[in-house]
Write an enzyme that holds these catalytic residues in place. Structure first.
Site, PDB file in Angstrom:
ATOM      1  N   HIS A  34     -15.908 -66.314  -8.232  1.00 37.52           N
ATOM      2  CA  HIS A  34     -15.476 -65.320  -7.256  1.00 37.52           C
ATOM      3  C   HIS A  34     -14.708 -64.214  -7.955  1.00 37.52           C
ATOM      4  CE1 HIS A  34     -12.557 -68.638  -7.444  1.00 37.52           C
ATOM      5  NE2 HIS A  34     -11.609 -67.745  -7.231  1.00 37.52           N
ATOM      6  N   CYS A  83     -18.678 -77.812  -1.816  1.00 41.72           N
ATOM      7  CA  CYS A  83     -17.976 -76.581  -2.209  1.00 41.72           C
ATOM      8  C   CYS A  83     -17.607 -75.757  -0.975  1.00 41.72           C
ATOM      9  CB  CYS A  83     -18.868 -75.772  -3.151  1.00 41.72           C
ATOM     10  SG  CYS A  83     -18.214 -74.126  -3.507  1.00 41.72           S
TER      11      CYS A  83
HETATM   12  P1  AMP Z   1      -8.613 -68.766  -7.595  1.00 40.58           P
HETATM   13  O1  AMP Z   1      -7.248 -69.408  -7.603  1.00 40.58           O
HETATM   14  O2  AMP Z   1      -8.762 -67.599  -8.514  1.00 40.58           O
HETATM   15  O3  AMP Z   1      -9.703 -69.816  -7.792  1.00 40.58           O
HETATM   16  O4  AMP Z   1      -8.800 -68.169  -6.152  1.00 40.58           O
HETATM   17  C1  AMP Z   1      -9.175 -68.931  -5.042  1.00 40.58           C
HETATM   18  C2  AMP Z   1      -8.797 -68.158  -3.815  1.00 40.58           C
HETATM   19  O5  AMP Z   1      -9.504 -68.709  -2.721  1.00 40.58           O
HETATM   20  C3  AMP Z   1      -7.323 -68.200  -3.458  1.00 40.58           C
HETATM   21  O6  AMP Z   1      -6.795 -66.864  -3.457  1.00 40.58           O
HETATM   22  C4  AMP Z   1      -7.293 -68.826  -2.063  1.00 40.58           C
HETATM   23  O7  AMP Z   1      -6.343 -68.251  -1.237  1.00 40.58           O
HETATM   24  C5  AMP Z   1      -8.707 -68.565  -1.584  1.00 40.58           C
HETATM   25  N1  AMP Z   1      -9.238 -69.487  -0.601  1.00 40.58           N
HETATM   26  C6  AMP Z   1      -9.297 -70.854  -0.702  1.00 40.58           C
HETATM   27  N2  AMP Z   1      -9.909 -71.369   0.384  1.00 40.58           N
HETATM   28  C7  AMP Z   1     -10.235 -70.319   1.188  1.00 40.58           C
HETATM   29  C8  AMP Z   1     -10.888 -70.199   2.448  1.00 40.58           C
HETATM   30  N3  AMP Z   1     -11.339 -71.270   3.133  1.00 40.58           N
HETATM   31  N4  AMP Z   1     -11.067 -68.954   2.964  1.00 40.58           N
HETATM   32  C9  AMP Z   1     -10.631 -67.872   2.299  1.00 40.58           C
HETATM   33  N5  AMP Z   1     -10.018 -67.917   1.101  1.00 40.58           N
HETATM   34  C10 AMP Z   1      -9.818 -69.124   0.553  1.00 40.58           C
END
Ligand code: AMP
Length: 114
Positions: free
Chosen positions: A100, A6
């Site tokens: 999140h 993850c």
């Molecule tokens: P969701 O689509 O609600 O699951 O949100 C996932 C979020 O995680 C998205 O807004 C992505 O831009 C963010 N995200 C994915 N990988 C990373 C990372 N390594 N660092 C920071 N944000 C991330």
């Protein structure tokens, strides 16, 4: 429990770099890599929980909500306003299966969401 595959568990453990804005024993808050607003922070539990529908511990969910408000307040958006979003499951567009809360601020947001 941590899931070795993850990405958010790796961020919480410090194994993947991120811009952390708050952390304590239970939660970590870091800037979203693809920000959708001037403030876009993700607040996660250190424990691996796949989504809100898997959450069982009221105390932890409360800590996430309070951390989300704290992030917004500390960034100066306490009065102007902010949005907290927890996408859960495919219809909501959840792309990372680790619970999140998005904290978004710095521009007006439409309602209902798209
Ligand atoms: P969701 O689509 O609600 O699951 O949100 C996932 C979020 O995680 C998205 O807004 C992505 O831009 C963010 N995200 C994915 N990988 C990373 C990372 N390594 N660092 C920071 N944000 C991330």
């Amino acid at each position: 429990m941590r899931d070795p595959n993850c990405i958010f568990c790796k961020i919480a453990a410090g194994d993947v770099s991120s811009e952390i804005v708050h952390q304590d024993d239970d939660v970590v808050a870091f800037k979203d890599a693809n920000p959708r607003a001037p403030l876009h922070v993700l607040v996660i539990p250190r424990e691996h929980i796949a989504s809100l529908v898997e959450a069982r511990e009221p105390r932890l969910v409360g800590l996430l909500a309070l951390a989300a408000a704290r992030v917004a307040r500390d960034a100066g958006y306490g009065r102007q306003g902010f949005r907290v979003v927890a996408n859960s499951g495919p219809d909501a567009g959840q792309s990372v299966p680790h619970l999140h809360f998005h904290v978004l601020a710095g521009r007006p947001f439409a309602w209902p969401p798209g």
